[in-house]
Design an enzyme around this catalytic site. Structure first.
Site, PDB file in Angstrom:
ATOM      1  N   CYS A 113       0.821  -1.234   0.000  1.00 27.10           N
ATOM      2  CA  CYS A 113       0.000   0.000   0.000  1.00 27.10           C
ATOM      3  C   CYS A 113       0.845   1.270   0.000  1.00 27.10           C
ATOM      4  O   CYS A 113       0.369   2.331  -0.402  1.00 27.10           O
ATOM      5  CB  CYS A 113      -0.928   0.008   1.200  1.00 27.10           C
ATOM      6  SG  CYS A 113      -2.023  -1.410   1.216  1.00 27.10           S
ATOM      7  N   HIS A 258      -4.038   7.044   1.420  1.00 27.09           N
ATOM      8  CA  HIS A 258      -4.280   5.657   1.022  1.00 27.09           C
ATOM      9  C   HIS A 258      -5.722   5.268   1.358  1.00 27.09           C
ATOM     10  O   HIS A 258      -6.262   5.667   2.389  1.00 27.09           O
ATOM     11  CB  HIS A 258      -3.285   4.746   1.746  1.00 27.09           C
ATOM     12  CG  HIS A 258      -3.555   3.299   1.510  1.00 27.09           C
ATOM     13  ND1 HIS A 258      -3.750   2.779   0.254  1.00 27.09           N
ATOM     14  CD2 HIS A 258      -3.703   2.258   2.383  1.00 27.09           C
ATOM     15  CE1 HIS A 258      -3.984   1.489   0.354  1.00 27.09           C
ATOM     16  NE2 HIS A 258      -3.962   1.148   1.625  1.00 27.09           N
ATOM     17  N   ASN A 288     -10.043  -1.111  -1.419  1.00 25.56           N
ATOM     18  CA  ASN A 288      -8.600  -0.892  -1.279  1.00 25.56           C
ATOM     19  C   ASN A 288      -7.881  -1.586  -2.442  1.00 25.56           C
ATOM     20  O   ASN A 288      -7.879  -2.817  -2.532  1.00 25.56           O
ATOM     21  CB  ASN A 288      -8.147  -1.466   0.078  1.00 25.56           C
ATOM     22  CG  ASN A 288      -6.669  -1.245   0.352  1.00 25.56           C
ATOM     23  OD1 ASN A 288      -5.911  -0.855  -0.537  1.00 25.56           O
ATOM     24  ND2 ASN A 288      -6.269  -1.511   1.585  1.00 25.56           N
TER      25      ASN A 288
HETATM   26  O1  UT7 Z   1      -4.150  -1.393   3.126  1.00 28.67           O
HETATM   27  C1  UT7 Z   1      -3.600  -2.078   4.204  1.00 28.67           C
HETATM   28  C2  UT7 Z   1      -4.036  -1.470   5.426  1.00 28.67           C
HETATM   29  N1  UT7 Z   1      -5.257  -2.059   5.895  1.00 28.67           N
HETATM   30  C3  UT7 Z   1      -5.959  -1.395   6.767  1.00 28.67           C
HETATM   31  O2  UT7 Z   1      -5.634  -0.302   7.073  1.00 28.67           O
HETATM   32  C4  UT7 Z   1      -7.162  -2.055   7.409  1.00 28.67           C
HETATM   33  C5  UT7 Z   1      -7.108  -1.793   8.900  1.00 28.67           C
HETATM   34  N2  UT7 Z   1      -8.136  -2.439   9.684  1.00 28.67           N
HETATM   35  C6  UT7 Z   1      -9.472  -2.200   9.527  1.00 28.67           C
HETATM   36  O3  UT7 Z   1      -9.861  -1.486   8.627  1.00 28.67           O
HETATM   37  C7  UT7 Z   1     -10.429  -2.783  10.517  1.00 28.67           C
HETATM   38  O4  UT7 Z   1      -9.740  -3.367  11.567  1.00 28.67           O
HETATM   39  C8  UT7 Z   1     -11.423  -3.798   9.892  1.00 28.67           C
HETATM   40  C9  UT7 Z   1     -12.375  -3.101   8.949  1.00 28.67           C
HETATM   41  C10 UT7 Z   1     -10.659  -4.881   9.159  1.00 28.67           C
HETATM   42  C11 UT7 Z   1     -12.238  -4.475  10.992  1.00 28.67           C
HETATM   43  O5  UT7 Z   1     -12.935  -3.514  11.745  1.00 28.67           O
HETATM   44  P1  UT7 Z   1     -12.962  -3.596  13.324  1.00 28.67           P
HETATM   45  O6  UT7 Z   1     -13.838  -2.511  13.803  1.00 28.67           O
HETATM   46  O7  UT7 Z   1     -11.545  -3.611  13.818  1.00 28.67           O
HETATM   47  O8  UT7 Z   1     -13.700  -4.965  13.562  1.00 28.67           O
HETATM   48  P2  UT7 Z   1     -13.165  -6.257  14.336  1.00 28.67           P
HETATM   49  O9  UT7 Z   1     -12.040  -6.884  13.603  1.00 28.67           O
HETATM   50  O10 UT7 Z   1     -12.943  -5.895  15.771  1.00 28.67           O
HETATM   51  O11 UT7 Z   1     -14.411  -7.195  14.256  1.00 28.67           O
HETATM   52  C12 UT7 Z   1     -15.601  -6.901  14.974  1.00 28.67           C
HETATM   53  C13 UT7 Z   1     -16.576  -8.042  14.748  1.00 28.67           C
HETATM   54  C14 UT7 Z   1     -15.962  -9.408  15.036  1.00 28.67           C
HETATM   55  O12 UT7 Z   1     -16.975 -10.194  15.612  1.00 28.67           O
HETATM   56  P3  UT7 Z   1     -17.003 -10.439  17.208  1.00 28.67           P
HETATM   57  O13 UT7 Z   1     -15.707 -11.119  17.528  1.00 28.67           O
HETATM   58  O14 UT7 Z   1     -17.124  -9.095  17.823  1.00 28.67           O
HETATM   59  O15 UT7 Z   1     -18.209 -11.314  17.385  1.00 28.67           O
HETATM   60  C15 UT7 Z   1     -15.625  -9.950  13.662  1.00 28.67           C
HETATM   61  O16 UT7 Z   1     -15.635 -11.346  13.620  1.00 28.67           O
HETATM   62  O17 UT7 Z   1     -16.964  -8.082  13.370  1.00 28.67           O
HETATM   63  C16 UT7 Z   1     -16.753  -9.375  12.831  1.00 28.67           C
HETATM   64  N3  UT7 Z   1     -16.404  -9.247  11.414  1.00 28.67           N
HETATM   65  C17 UT7 Z   1     -17.342  -9.149  10.475  1.00 28.67           C
HETATM   66  N4  UT7 Z   1     -18.691  -9.129  10.523  1.00 28.67           N
HETATM   67  C18 UT7 Z   1     -19.341  -8.993   9.359  1.00 28.67           C
HETATM   68  C19 UT7 Z   1     -15.194  -9.200  10.855  1.00 28.67           C
HETATM   69  N5  UT7 Z   1     -15.309  -9.038   9.510  1.00 28.67           N
HETATM   70  C20 UT7 Z   1     -16.636  -9.018   9.254  1.00 28.67           C
HETATM   71  C21 UT7 Z   1     -17.388  -8.882   8.080  1.00 28.67           C
HETATM   72  N6  UT7 Z   1     -18.726  -8.870   8.182  1.00 28.67           N
HETATM   73  N7  UT7 Z   1     -16.800  -8.723   6.862  1.00 28.67           N
END
Ligand code: UT7
Length: 331
Positions: A113, A258, A288
């Site tokens: 990225c 980005h 992305n």
């Molecule tokens: O380009 C490279 C750089 N990449 C980035 O900058 C991405 C950085 N990270 C992020 O954007 C975020 O961390 C995410 C969008 C990937 C995730 O968001 P989050 O608010 O950190 O969510 P989380 O990982 O804490 O997940 C919350 C909940 C979890 O369920 P539980 O454990 O709370 O029951 C996940 O299992 O959401 C669940 N979850 C989903 N639910 C529906 C994870 N992915 C999904 C999904 N749909 N696609």
């Protein structure tokens, strides 16, 4: 001698994949994806479209807009996560595809990225040194065929899209329009926090005929760690590059950040006390596209008239490695 951006080009495949389409493949929802990332849809290639074919289309657009032919270019810098072949790099394939008759160097870089900010910094240094006059930088990415499209991979697979962006940077002595400065960083202790680990040449054998696709062939991301570091590092690097050029955020006309997550970019701008109108997003429509996000988003902002010649612009990116950086330029 300075360097400046002459032109840009971009290409995204026509096939639109909405969040609702993803709902049919895995346990996810349009609401979750929009709220957590800001993404509504992304583009996926169809058979026949490749990293190379998208790169060629974006490059040809940049060449046409600058009224240049391939042989007017002195060097290609190309970047992607997963190239068409394990080797050689897609930069060489692009040289062939565009019909270069000169044996100019084609360099493939692997900075994910942050690839575009790394490439602009490199191109600027090579031009300033007098080694090359005109450099084509291209980022092109086919993510869709590398993603785990089951519920297991949903935290990553909903975020990424396919696309390509290109930029031509050339020497100039015009002090008005130029790349002013760049700052680059990496922190290898987090190399495995955002990665695809397999197949690896360190495995004996590298590929096992009888084993099905394990999770390690798909991208892994420690989302929260990446999110937290992206906000901290992008804010920090923007402050640094402005400070050391005796500028403040008030002097900046536009930021191209980005396109990984709308919330990350909102937090960065909030911390810098910059209004959200000073940026543009393509993430909602393309997801992305890793190294292609900066040229795609810049290209669109220029076409929409949001960025004009003479504006002070910052490019800022963060990604796998971890790697991050910024370019400061007068467009
Ligand atoms: O380009 C490279 C750089 N990449 C980035 O900058 C991405 C950085 N990270 C992020 O954007 C975020 O961390 C995410 C969008 C990937 C995730 O968001 P989050 O608010 O950190 O969510 P989380 O990982 O804490 O997940 C919350 C909940 C979890 O369920 P539980 O454990 O709370 O029951 C996940 O299992 O959401 C669940 N979850 C989903 N639910 C529906 C994870 N992915 C999904 C999904 N749909 N696609």
């Amino acid at each position: 001698m300075n360097s400046r951006i002459v032109s840009t080009g971009m290409y995204v495949p026509p096939k639109v994949v909405t969040n609702f389409d993803l709902e049919k493949m895995m346990d996810t929802s349009d609401d979750w994806i929009k709220q957590r990332s800001g993404i509504k849809e992304r583009r996926w290639v169809e058979p026949g479209e490749t990293t190379l074919s998208m790169a060629a289309k974006a490059s040809l657009q940049a060449l046409e807009r600058a009224n240049l032919k391939p042989d007017d270019i002195d060097m290609i810098i190309f970047g992607c996560l997963v190239s068409d072949y394990i080797f050689p790099g897609t930069g060489c394939l692009l040289q062939k595809e565009l019909g270069f008759t000169r044996t100019i160097p084609a360099l493939d870089i692997r900075n994910q990225c942050s690839g575009f900010v790394y490439s602009i910094s490199l191109a600027d240094a090579l031009i300033k040194s007098g080694q090359y006059k005109r450099i084509l930088i291209v980022g092109s990415e086919v993510h869709s065929t590398s993603l785990d499209k089951t519920t297991r991979g949903r935290d990553v697979s909903v975020l990424f899209g396919d696309g390509a962006g290109a930029m031509i940077v050339e020497s100039c002595d015009n002090s008005q329009s130029k790349i002013i400065d760049s700052e680059l960083h990496s922190e290898g202790q987090y190399a495995e926090s955002l990665a695809i680990l397999k197949p690896s040449p360190n495995d004996f054998p590298r590929l096992k005929a009888d084993s099905g696709p394990g999770a390690e062939i798909y991208p892994y991301m420690d989302g929260k760690l990446v999110f937290k570091n992206a906000v901290i590092r992008m804010t920090e690097v923007m402050k640094n590059i402005l400070n050391r050029n005796s500028l403040t955020t008030k002097d900046v006309d536009f930021v191209i950040a980005h396109q990984a997550n709308m919330r990350i970019n909102q937090m960065v701008l909030n911390q810098l006390e910059m209004p959200f109108e000073k940026t543009h997003h393509t993430l909602d429509r393309y997801g992305n596209t890793t190294m292609a996000t900066i040229p795609i988003t810049f290209d669109e902002a220029v076409l929409l008239g949001k960025i004009k010649r003479g504006d002070l612009v910052v490019f800022v990116a963060f990604g796998a490695g971890f790697t991050w950086g910024a370019n400061l330029l007068r467009y």
